[in-house]
Each structure stands twice: as structure tokens, then as C-alpha cells.
Scaffold this motif. Structure first.
Motif, PDB file in Angstrom:
ATOM      1  N   SER A 245      -7.066  23.484  10.527  1.00 16.41           N
ATOM      2  CA  SER A 245      -7.039  23.729   9.224  1.00 16.41           C
ATOM      3  C   SER A 245      -8.560  24.089   8.825  1.00 16.41           C
ATOM      4  O   SER A 245      -9.455  23.205   9.414  1.00 16.41           O
ATOM      5  CB  SER A 245      -6.530  22.651   8.366  1.00 16.41           C
ATOM      6  OG  SER A 245      -5.269  22.252   8.581  1.00 16.41           O
ATOM      7  N   ASP A 246      -8.783  24.846   7.899  1.00 14.92           N
ATOM      8  CA  ASP A 246      -9.889  25.153   7.218  1.00 14.92           C
ATOM      9  C   ASP A 246     -10.395  23.998   6.199  1.00 14.92           C
ATOM     10  O   ASP A 246     -11.588  23.884   5.752  1.00 14.92           O
ATOM     11  CB  ASP A 246     -10.065  26.612   6.688  1.00 14.92           C
ATOM     12  CG  ASP A 246      -9.459  27.530   7.574  1.00 14.92           C
ATOM     13  OD1 ASP A 246     -10.308  27.526   8.732  1.00 14.92           O
ATOM     14  OD2 ASP A 246      -8.670  28.251   7.360  1.00 14.92           O
ATOM     15  N   LEU A 247      -9.257  23.469   5.582  1.00 15.24           N
ATOM     16  CA  LEU A 247      -9.401  22.479   4.483  1.00 15.24           C
ATOM     17  C   LEU A 247      -8.336  21.648   4.499  1.00 15.24           C
ATOM     18  O   LEU A 247      -7.126  21.636   4.761  1.00 15.24           O
ATOM     19  CB  LEU A 247      -9.373  23.393   3.049  1.00 15.24           C
ATOM     20  CG  LEU A 247      -9.418  22.561   1.982  1.00 15.24           C
ATOM     21  CD1 LEU A 247     -10.480  21.575   1.535  1.00 15.24           C
ATOM     22  CD2 LEU A 247      -9.009  23.465   0.709  1.00 15.24           C
ATOM     23  N   ILE A 248      -8.729  20.257   4.452  1.00 12.29           N
ATOM     24  CA  ILE A 248      -7.762  19.067   4.302  1.00 12.29           C
ATOM     25  C   ILE A 248      -7.693  18.365   2.870  1.00 12.29           C
ATOM     26  O   ILE A 248      -8.651  18.233   2.296  1.00 12.29           O
ATOM     27  CB  ILE A 248      -8.052  17.965   5.271  1.00 12.29           C
ATOM     28  CG1 ILE A 248      -7.784  18.608   6.683  1.00 12.29           C
ATOM     29  CG2 ILE A 248      -7.224  16.629   5.010  1.00 12.29           C
ATOM     30  CD1 ILE A 248      -7.975  17.533   7.784  1.00 12.29           C
ATOM     31  N   ILE A 249      -6.325  18.503   2.304  1.00 14.51           N
ATOM     32  CA  ILE A 249      -6.260  17.656   1.126  1.00 14.51           C
ATOM     33  C   ILE A 249      -5.657  16.690   1.572  1.00 14.51           C
ATOM     34  O   ILE A 249      -4.451  16.353   1.946  1.00 14.51           O
ATOM     35  CB  ILE A 249      -5.285  18.568   0.007  1.00 14.51           C
ATOM     36  CG1 ILE A 249      -5.927  20.048  -0.322  1.00 14.51           C
ATOM     37  CG2 ILE A 249      -5.149  17.714  -0.989  1.00 14.51           C
ATOM     38  CD1 ILE A 249      -5.076  20.576  -1.213  1.00 14.51           C
ATOM     39  N   ALA A 250      -6.379  15.459   1.219  1.00 17.64           N
ATOM     40  CA  ALA A 250      -5.757  14.061   1.758  1.00 17.64           C
ATOM     41  C   ALA A 250      -5.300  13.278   0.421  1.00 17.64           C
ATOM     42  O   ALA A 250      -6.014  13.125  -0.623  1.00 17.64           O
ATOM     43  CB  ALA A 250      -7.316  13.434   2.147  1.00 17.64           C
ATOM     44  N   LEU A 251      -4.185  13.084   0.517  1.00 17.68           N
ATOM     45  CA  LEU A 251      -3.335  12.526  -0.798  1.00 17.68           C
ATOM     46  C   LEU A 251      -3.306  10.901  -0.556  1.00 17.68           C
ATOM     47  O   LEU A 251      -3.010  10.449   0.640  1.00 17.68           O
ATOM     48  CB  LEU A 251      -2.074  13.264  -0.815  1.00 17.68           C
ATOM     49  CG  LEU A 251      -1.507  13.353  -2.088  1.00 17.68           C
ATOM     50  CD1 LEU A 251      -2.501  14.527  -2.853  1.00 17.68           C
ATOM     51  CD2 LEU A 251      -0.202  13.922  -2.207  1.00 17.68           C
ATOM     52  N   ALA A 252      -3.434  10.313  -1.651  1.00 16.25           N
ATOM     53  CA  ALA A 252      -3.274   8.885  -1.634  1.00 16.25           C
ATOM     54  C   ALA A 252      -2.519   8.770  -3.019  1.00 16.25           C
ATOM     55  O   ALA A 252      -2.283   9.669  -3.761  1.00 16.25           O
ATOM     56  CB  ALA A 252      -4.511   8.161  -1.882  1.00 16.25           C
ATOM     57  N   SER A 253      -1.842   7.538  -3.230  1.00 14.24           N
ATOM     58  CA  SER A 253      -1.126   7.438  -4.576  1.00 14.24           C
ATOM     59  C   SER A 253      -1.227   6.049  -5.250  1.00 14.24           C
ATOM     60  O   SER A 253      -1.533   5.041  -4.458  1.00 14.24           O
ATOM     61  CB  SER A 253       0.288   7.873  -4.315  1.00 14.24           C
ATOM     62  OG  SER A 253       0.887   6.992  -3.455  1.00 14.24           O
ATOM     63  N   VAL A 254      -1.021   5.814  -6.393  1.00 13.56           N
ATOM     64  CA  VAL A 254      -1.112   4.523  -7.194  1.00 13.56           C
ATOM     65  C   VAL A 254       0.440   3.951  -6.727  1.00 13.56           C
ATOM     66  O   VAL A 254       1.599   4.762  -7.283  1.00 13.56           O
ATOM     67  CB  VAL A 254      -1.175   4.807  -8.536  1.00 13.56           C
ATOM     68  CG1 VAL A 254      -1.061   3.389  -9.091  1.00 13.56           C
ATOM     69  CG2 VAL A 254      -2.795   5.457  -8.687  1.00 13.56           C
ATOM     70  N   GLU A 255       0.414   2.726  -6.124  1.00 11.16           N
ATOM     71  CA  GLU A 255       1.625   2.137  -6.026  1.00 11.16           C
ATOM     72  C   GLU A 255       1.882   0.720  -6.342  1.00 11.16           C
ATOM     73  O   GLU A 255       0.436   0.051  -6.548  1.00 11.16           O
ATOM     74  CB  GLU A 255       1.867   2.113  -4.189  1.00 11.16           C
ATOM     75  CG  GLU A 255       2.153   3.495  -3.768  1.00 11.16           C
ATOM     76  CD  GLU A 255       3.034   4.368  -4.250  1.00 11.16           C
ATOM     77  OE1 GLU A 255       4.227   3.858  -4.703  1.00 11.16           O
ATOM     78  OE2 GLU A 255       3.320   5.663  -4.085  1.00 11.16           O
ATOM     79  N   PRO A 256       2.907   0.169  -6.624  1.00  9.99           N
ATOM     80  CA  PRO A 256       3.002  -1.257  -6.966  1.00  9.99           C
ATOM     81  C   PRO A 256       2.593  -2.188  -6.009  1.00  9.99           C
ATOM     82  O   PRO A 256       3.116  -1.924  -4.799  1.00  9.99           O
ATOM     83  CB  PRO A 256       4.292  -1.374  -7.651  1.00  9.99           C
ATOM     84  CG  PRO A 256       5.138  -0.211  -6.931  1.00  9.99           C
ATOM     85  CD  PRO A 256       4.242   0.933  -6.648  1.00  9.99           C
ATOM     86  N   LEU A 257       1.947  -3.321  -6.227  1.00  7.73           N
ATOM     87  CA  LEU A 257       1.782  -4.343  -5.274  1.00  7.73           C
ATOM     88  C   LEU A 257       3.268  -5.025  -5.518  1.00  7.73           C
ATOM     89  O   LEU A 257       3.953  -4.998  -6.483  1.00  7.73           O
ATOM     90  CB  LEU A 257       0.708  -5.559  -5.927  1.00  7.73           C
ATOM     91  CG  LEU A 257      -0.542  -4.900  -5.409  1.00  7.73           C
ATOM     92  CD1 LEU A 257      -1.585  -5.629  -6.220  1.00  7.73           C
ATOM     93  CD2 LEU A 257      -0.818  -4.745  -3.942  1.00  7.73           C
ATOM     94  N   PRO A 258       3.465  -5.941  -4.125  1.00  6.62           N
ATOM     95  CA  PRO A 258       4.936  -6.509  -4.587  1.00  6.62           C
ATOM     96  C   PRO A 258       4.848  -7.649  -5.599  1.00  6.62           C
ATOM     97  O   PRO A 258       3.847  -8.121  -6.093  1.00  6.62           O
ATOM     98  CB  PRO A 258       4.630  -7.437  -3.088  1.00  6.62           C
ATOM     99  CG  PRO A 258       3.693  -6.609  -2.352  1.00  6.62           C
ATOM    100  CD  PRO A 258       2.804  -5.902  -3.357  1.00  6.62           C
ATOM    101  N   HIS A 259       6.063  -8.006  -5.985  1.00  2.00           N
ATOM    102  CA  HIS A 259       6.475  -8.825  -7.030  1.00  2.00           C
ATOM    103  C   HIS A 259       5.587  -8.745  -8.416  1.00  2.00           C
ATOM    104  O   HIS A 259       5.213  -9.555  -8.836  1.00  2.00           O
ATOM    105  CB  HIS A 259       5.992 -10.340  -6.579  1.00  2.00           C
ATOM    106  CG  HIS A 259       5.947 -10.824  -5.121  1.00  2.00           C
ATOM    107  ND1 HIS A 259       7.603 -10.523  -4.823  1.00  2.00           N
ATOM    108  CD2 HIS A 259       5.385 -10.911  -4.099  1.00  2.00           C
ATOM    109  CE1 HIS A 259       7.553 -10.985  -3.207  1.00  2.00           C
ATOM    110  NE2 HIS A 259       6.293 -10.853  -2.902  1.00  2.00           N
TER     111      HIS A 259
END
Ligand code: GDP
Length: 572
Positions: A384-398
Motif C-alpha cells: 500500500s501507499d498509505l495505511i489507515i490504522a484503526l483502533a476503537s474505544v471499547e469497554p473494560l470488563p465488568h
């Protein structure tokens, strides 16, 4: 002996130097109506189709250059106007047969005429109020006499006019044009060089604004002239060296061989620098033409597909799509604000060894199919010429709050890529203040690896749910696209004075690269080593090879590139 061989090589070579390099593509711009007569209006395939089903004379495989050729230059089907272009010595005879008793229209002037069936004795009308424009050779699009008939665009009218043309009485044969034959004649008559023919091919296939921009740049005569100028410079230098080889024993020369070589080496060094500029610009032009390859990477469920849907829904139009299976890669070509981009939505990346730094979550088990999907995703990322690296807001357990979930390998890939953008999705899940705290943690975790990488927070959820609501940029998707376009501009931009270099094609780049190798060899030969004098015959031969590469760029050398490049254009 070597000298003799060299002289023969020069003689063979110079036979291919064109007598005239005048290329006046721009004649069509001199009157308003003629703007439609630019080369690109020939559409090879549809023309053939129309002819084979509607015209009484099938397309001939005989391509005698003295024949008069004609073709429908506009798209087939119902339209307001259709343009039939005719090129060759029979233009005036065809005009007289179709418009009996009418004055010949003046060169480059449009005349309104009624067209009649040439084989009917009862003045059978084919079309009324047709616009006839005549161009006299040699300053025409093909270099030959050209005539354009702008007729009413109904299929029956077009069919009647097309079938009437070969029935006109002419002293030389008239036939339907082979695909690309107008362009071929333009090339053969020195109206276009090969670089311009290639640019024409790019113009015909341009689907986005930036592709068009790059193609237009290649269409200017600047590139062809530059390469021809360099070639002449090399030939002149070689000529001086030849003279030195042939006559130095009998005549007095102002420069010694060493002095001559050093002054030519200086020129060659300057040329090498320019070639380097052209080569690097060609990469930028290629990005515009073939599209910027973008990989969407990130862990499963980060929202890669949701983001792609949002981009397609509001920020881009699909140019083409190639579906993959769930574990495979889905590729979509999009037009994003004029830039062609191919997005690869890859399988989610996750690693068994580094699941979630600093957090105790259940260990990850990756099956064979998923492993293959991950392998392909990584492979795609590396291309690829460009990478879009995705992360996300997720809940911690409990219900213990939130964290930013990312894949360490994705961050590594992004940090080693030439261009990358970090995107944190699902930001709708918490307040702005809390998000800021999480982002600070996230940055310190990945900081060193992604220091110079832009970071954008988005919410595909908000973009979807709040799209009708009175909010300017729900989910921040528009802002993300603006950031991406900034990256595209950086990847493809060139200073104003170098814009023409965007037209350098991959074929030309390869030839330029070969040319610079020969020039390097020349410089190497010119160096004095261990008291050994340079072999001036060998050095001159390197210049000849370098000049030959440049001749192949413009298509005036002995190489087979001409047919190859014309073939590509004709296919389109
Ligand atoms: P992919 O596996 O990375 O392609 O992720 P998807 O796009 O399939 O999304 C995974 C899940 O996350 C789906 O249930 C989505 O509805 C959800 N999702 C995606 N984007 C957002 C977002 O911005 N906010 C929230 N709350 N959920 C989202």
C-alpha cells in the motif's frame, strides 16, 4: 575496427532521427466549434460495433496509409449531435458528393450544409443543417486533410451518413478507420510524439479529476521536447568525441581528450540530476493515474467496514469494486475529491502474543483461516501507499470503564509504512473529557512508533445516526477525509514549475532509468584509474546507448516501443 563499428552504429541511428519535430496539436483550438475534434473523441470499440451492424461496408483489415478513413467520433446511441471524422486525400471529393453544387468550406471554417445521398439521382436528403468543417493538411489533427461532419445524432441519421461516405466517388479508396488509426496517422505524420500518444491514452481512461490533470500535463509537448533536447545534447557530445577519435592524429584540437571528457561529464552530471527529478515525479504521476492504494488495518470489530461504508456513503463515489470473502480482502476504488483511491478492507489483525498491552483479557486463539486472512492483510499493507490504522474505544470488563483497543502489529505496520494515519473509532461511547484522557494514554503507549502520524478521532455510529440532524460533521468523517486529502496532496504534489513531470509514464520512467545507467557508465569510463586513460570509443558508445533510450521515449528510435504503446492506446 571498433571505430568502424561505431560509425556504422551512428549512421544506422541517425537514419531514425525525424526531419521535423513540429507538433501542432493545438490547431483545433483556433475556432470554437472545433473543440470537439480533439483526439480523444475516437472510441474504438463502439465505432466497430456500430459499423459491423449498421454500415454496409465491413471494417477492413487493410490499412493502407493512402486510403481515406472515416469514423464516428462521438459515442454511439441517441444524442443531439454526432460527429463523423474523415481523414485523407478524399475529403474534398466526399464533400462534393455529399453537398453537390456547394462551395467548398474555407479551411477551419464551419459551414451549414444539407447532406445528400451520393448515389441517388433525385437528391435524397440524408440530413439537414449539418455542420461541415474542413481542415487542410498538414496542420490538422492527423497531418492529412480532415473533414468533420456534425450531424443530427439520431441512430438512423448516423447510419445513413456513415453508409453514404464509402459510396462517394473518390480517386482513392475510402474505408472505415481501424481502431486508433487517426492517432496512428497523427504519430506517423509527426503531429504527436509517443509521449503525447501515451498521454492521450491516459486522457481517454481518466476517470477522476486528478487522473485528468496528470494526463493533461503529459499531453503538453514539454516532455517530448525535453527528452529530444537531451538526446540532441548527447548526440552532439558524441559527435565531438567521434571527431576526436577520427581526426586527432592529423589535426590540431583546442581541447585535449581529457578536457573534452571533463566538459561532457559536467553536462552528463546535470542531465543525471534532471533525470532523477523526472523519475521521482513519475512516481507521483503514477499515484494519480493508477490510484493511491490504501489499506484499512486494525483489529476485528474496530469498525473498518463501517468506516468504508461511511466514506462511500458521503465522501466518495465508487469507481469499481472487487468483493472478497469475509476472510479475504474487499477492494473498492473510490473517487475521493478527485483522487482515485483503492481501499482494501482487510481481515481484522490480531496477534496471539500481544493481545492488549497492559490489560488482562482472555488469550487470543487464531484459527487457520483467520491466520491466512491476516497474512493477506499484511501482504496488502506492504503493497500500500498509505495505511489507515484503526483502533476503537471499547469497554473494560465488568463495566470498569473504557480503553482504546488497538493491535500492536497494526501500529508497527503503520509506523514502518511510508504514509499512515491513525484513526480511533467509536468515540461516541464516552464524553470528550474522558476521551482526551484515553487518547493521552494511547499516545504514550504507541507514541514513539507513531510520533509523526496524524491521529483522528471518529464515530461511524454518530455519522450514521446523526446524519440528518443539524450537525456539521457528525462522527468527524468529513474532517478525516480532509486529513486524508492533505496526505494525498503531499504524496502527489509538485511545485508549479514541475507540473509537466506528472505526465511521465512508467514506461518513460524505465527508459529514463536505463538512460541514467548508461550515463553512469559513461562517467565511470571517463574516470582515470591506475594511470589508465579512458577508452574514448567505449565512452562514446555509452552516450549512444543513453541517447537511444531517450529516442525510445519519444518513439523516434529503432525500438519496438512504438507498436507497443500504440497498441495500448488502440485497445482503449
Ligand atoms: P470491522 O470488523 O473492523 O469491519 O468492524 P465493523 O465495521 O463490522 O463493526 C463492528 C461493530 O462495531 C459493529 O457492531 C458496528 O455496528 C460497531 N461500530 C462500528 N463503528 C462504531 C462506532 O462508531 N460506534 C459504536 N458504538 N459502534 C460502532
Amino acid at each position: 575496427m571498433l571505430q568502424h563499428v561505431l560509425s556504422r552504429a551512428i549512421a544506422g541511428y541517425t537514419r531514425h532521427v525525424p526531419l521535423s519535430r513540429v507538433q501542432l496539436l493545438g490547431q483545433a483550438h483556433s475556432i470554437v466549434t472545433v473543440t470537439t475534434c480533439l483526439q480523444g473523441s475516437h472510441r474504438a470499440t463502439p465505432i466497430r460495433k456500430i459499423h459491423s451492424t449498421q454500415s454496409p461496408r465491413p471494417s477492413s483489415t487493410h490499412t493502407n496509409g493512402n486510403d481515406t478513413i472515416y469514423a464516428l467520433s462521438t459515442a454511439p446511441g441517441r444524442a443531439g449531435i454526432a460527429i463523423v471524422r474523415i481523414s485523407g486525400p478524399g475529403c474534398l471529393e466526399i464533400y462534393s458528393a455529399l453537398c453537390p453544387g456547394k462551395w467548398n468550406p474555407k479551411h477551419r471554417y464551419a459551414g451549414v450544409r444539407t447532406l445528400y445521398d451520393p448515389s441517388s439521382t433525385t437528391l435524397n436528403i440524408l440530413d439537414t443543417d449539418a455542420l461541415v468543417i474542413r481542415f487542410e493538411a498538414p496542420k490538422t489533427v492527423t497531418g492529412e486533410d480532415v473533414m468533420e461532419l456534425h450531424v443530427h445524432g439520431g441512430p438512423a441519421t448516423v447510419k445513413a451518413v456513415l453508409s453514404a461516405i464509402p459510396r462517394c466517388k473518390t480517386s482513392s479508396p475510402v474505408r472505415y478507420a481501424e481502431p486508433g488509426e487517426f492517432t496512428r496517422r497523427a504519430f506517423e505524420n509527426n503531429r504527436l510524439d509517443l509521449a503525447q500518444v501515451e498521454a492521450l491514452s491516459d486522457t481517454l481512461s481518466a476517470e477522476t479529476e486528478q487522473q485528468r490533470r496528470a494526463a493533461v500535463r503529459g499531453n503538453s509537448k514539454v516532455l517530448g521536447r525535453t527528452y529530444e533536447g537531451w538526446r540532441q545534447q548527447l548526440l552532439a557530445a558524441r559527435g565531438e568525441m567521434e571527431a576526436l577519435i577520427d581526426f586527432s592524429e592529423d589535426q590540431h584540437f583546442d581541447e585535449s581528450p581529457a578536457e573534452l571528457l571533463s566538459s561532457i561529464s559536467a553536462q552528463v552530471n546535470t542531465m543525471l540530476q534532471s533525470i532523477e527529478h523526472h523519475e521521482s515525479a513519475s512516481h507521483r504521476g503514477e499515484l494519480l493515474k493508477r490510484g493511491i492504494r490504501i489499506s484499512l488495518l486494525g483489529p476485528p470489530n474496530a469498525g473498518k467496514s463501517s468506516l468504508l461504508n461511511q466514506i462511500v456513503g458521503r465522501e466518495a463515489s465508487i469507481v469499481s469494486q472487487e468483493a472478497g470473502t469475509t476472510r479475504d480482502i474487499v477492494e473498492v476504488s473510490l473517487d475521493i475529491r478527485g483522487y482515485l483511491c483503492t481501499f482494501a478492507d482487510t481481515a481484522g489483525l490480531r496477534t496471539e502474543s500481544t493481545p492488549h498491552p497492559g490489560r488482562k483479557l482472555e488469550p487470543v486463539v487464531i484459527g487457520v483461516i483467520e491466520r491466512e486472512g491476516i497474512r493477506r492483510a499484511k501482504e496488502k499493507a506492504s503493497e500500500s501507499d498509505l495505511i489507515i490504522a484503526l483502533a476503537s474505544v471499547e469497554p473494560l470488563p465488568h463495566g470498569k470503564g473504557w480503553y482504546i483497543h488497538y493491535d500492536a502489529e497494526t501500529i508497527n505496520l503503520a509506523s514502518s509504512a511510508s504514509r499512515a494515519v491513525l484513526v480511533v473509532n467509536k468515540c461516541d461511547r464516552l464524553s470528550k473529557d474522558k476521551l482526551m484522557d484515553l487518547l493521552a494514554d494511547f499516545k504514550s503507549e504507541v507514541g514513539a512508533k507513531a510520533d509523526n502520524t496524524p491521529l483522528v478521532t471518529i464515530s461511524c455510529h454518530d455519522a450514521l445516526e446523526k446524519s440528518g440532524v443539524n450537525e456539521k460533521d457528525p462522527g468527524n468523517i468529513h474532517y478525516l477525509m480532509t486529513q486524508l486529502v492533505e496526505v494525498f496532496k503531499n504524496m502527489t504534489g509538485l511545485p508549479m514549475e514541475m507540473q509537466d513531470l506528472l505526465g511521465v509514464t512508467e514506461r518513460q520512467r524505465q527508459l529514463l532509468s536505463a538512460c541514467s545507467e548508461h550515463l553512469d557508465d559513461f562517467l565511470e569510463e571517463g574516470k582515470e584509474r591506475d594511470g589508465r586513460e579512458c577508452d574514448i570509443v567505449v565512452a562514446a558508445e555509452h552516450l549512444r546507448s543513453a541517447a537511444n533510450c531517450l529516442a525510445r521515449v519519444t518513439g523516434r528510435g529503432d525500438a519496438g516501443d512504438v507498436e507497443e504503446v500504440l497498441g495500448v492506446v488502440f485497445e482503449k
